[in-house]
Design a protein around this motif. Structure first.
Motif, short mmCIF file in Angstrom:
data_model
loop_
_atom_site.label_atom_id
_atom_site.label_comp_id
_atom_site.label_asym_id
_atom_site.label_seq_id
_atom_site.Cartn_x
_atom_site.Cartn_y
_atom_site.Cartn_z
N HIS A 12 0.86 -1.20 0.00
CA HIS A 12 0.00 0.00 0.00
C HIS A 12 0.89 1.24 0.00
O HIS A 12 1.30 1.73 1.05
CB HIS A 12 -0.93 -0.03 1.23
N HIS A 14 1.38 4.78 -2.50
CA HIS A 14 1.02 5.60 -3.67
C HIS A 14 2.29 6.28 -4.16
O HIS A 14 2.91 7.04 -3.41
CB HIS A 14 -0.02 6.65 -3.29
N HIS A 192 -9.45 0.77 -1.52
CA HIS A 192 -9.45 1.43 -0.22
C HIS A 192 -10.89 1.32 0.32
O HIS A 192 -11.84 1.67 -0.40
CB HIS A 192 -9.10 2.90 -0.36
N HIS A 216 -6.43 -0.33 3.95
CA HIS A 216 -6.81 0.20 5.26
C HIS A 216 -7.75 -0.79 5.95
O HIS A 216 -7.28 -1.67 6.64
CB HIS A 216 -7.46 1.59 5.17
N ASP A 273 1.70 3.94 2.68
CA ASP A 273 0.68 4.82 2.09
C ASP A 273 1.29 5.99 1.31
O ASP A 273 1.57 5.85 0.13
CB ASP A 273 -0.30 5.30 3.16
#
Ligand code: HPA
Ligand code: ZN
Length: 331
Positions: A12, A14, A192, A216, A273
């Motif tokens: 996870h 980005h 998500h 998440h 993240d």
């Protein structure tokens, strides 16, 4: 006490969220883009968020500095260097194509730029990389449907689709059609859900989108029957502790649900993240939760093993990574 670094898969992350302020200014200068902040220190001061949306405003604003293929290459190389130093051995990296297309940056620039860093990353950084293209849930689902076929030429790198951006009021089922088409194409599916949104969004992601992993998912614990299902089916959750505190989904790290997720037998993993924005990369997250929640060495090893089990790696590669972890455990 320093927390030892373990070989781990990052599930996870980005790529746009790895844009450090220094690189943002360097790319702004390269591309003649003016930023609102006058300097790095002022930009860093803007990294104080009240919720997901307040973060996304800055996250999308700063994508303005990414224009040419080499900007994406530099961004990805910077991530690989940091991730390698934090034990990452495999990364399934999110990218937001619509955030770039909507600014007039062609898809080719994004994928060619990322590919220049990510193809061959295993030899150069010891990290295998695949991409997951996320649809922006706060935009028209028709836009996602138009994007899907344009991703298919990049299938060597793009192994799946995801769903991100502002969650509340944008339930997963809005994207049922495009996820069904992605499944027909043999792409992996994640979303998500349950970051700010309710447990029903996690159910919807599973039942209506057919996701194989939930990003998440921390609010799942509010629903005992959902929690039982996640345990029974061993559905992976990609948890991002520093993100949850930075975006105030969780009041403080000591109250983070990761401890309860582990105790409930869930397949939780630790991830970063948007590390440039939330105060740290993968091992920084692991160190912070270890201290705040008193994680044991066995629990950290379990989290690292979960990350490989929850990855989309071929079975033989999973076993190779798990064997390397066992060697650490024995040592
Ligand atoms: N949540 C939703 N969308 C995002 C995030 C996130 O944490 N980071 C980048 N886009
Ligand atoms: Zn995310």
């Amino acid at each position: 006490m320093t927390v030892p670094i373990l070989p781990t898969a990052e599930l996870h992350l980005h790529i746009e969220g790895t844009l450090e302020p220094e690189l943002a200014f360097a790319l702004a200068a390269r591309n003649g883009v003016r930023l609102r902040a006058a300097d790095v220190a002022e930009l860093r001061r803007a990294y104080a968020f009240s919720d997901l949306e307040s973060f996304l405003d800055l996250y999308y604003e700063l994508t303005a500095v990414l224009r040419q293929p080499r900007d994406f290459t530099d961004l990805a190389e910077a991530y690989l260097t940091r991730a390698a130093a934090q034990g990452v051995r495999h990364a399934e990296v999110f990218v937001d194509p619509q955030a770039h297309l909507s600014r007039g940056v062609p898809l080719e620039a994004v994928f060619e730029g990322l590919a220049a860093a990510f193809v061959g990353a295993e030899e150069r950084h010891g990290i295998s990389v695949r991409l997951i293209a996320c649809f922006l849930r706060d935009r028209d689902p028709a836009e996602a449907e138009a994007l899907l076929p344009r991703l298919l030429p990049y299938r060597d790198l793009v192994i799946g689709v995801g769903l991100d951006s502002a969650e509340v009021g944008r339930p997963p089922e809005l994207f049922e059609q495009v996820f069904a088409r992605a499944a027909d194409e043999g792409l992996h599916r994640v979303a998500h859900a349950g970051e700010e949104g309710p447990p029903e969004y996690v159910r919807s992601a599973l039942d209506r989108l057919g996701v194989e992993r939930v990003d998440h998912g921390i609010r799942s614990l509010e629903d005992p029957s959902l929690t039982a299902r996640l345990r029974e089916e061993q559905i992976a959750l990609t948890v991002c502790p520093l993100s949850n505190v930075a975006l105030r989904a969780v009041p403080e790290l000591g109250a983070h649900p990761l401890r309860r997720m582990l105790d409930a037998g869930l397949l939780a993993t630790v991830n970063s993240d948007d590390p440039a924005y939330f105060g740290g990369y993968l091992h920084d997250n692991m160190t912070a939760v270890t201290r705040a929640l008193g994680l044991t060495r066995e629990e950290r090893l379990r989290l690292a093993a979960n990350s490989f089990r929850a990855s989309f790696l071929p079975e033989a590669d999973k076993q190779r990574h798990l064997a390397a972890l066992e060697a650490v455990q024995a040592g």
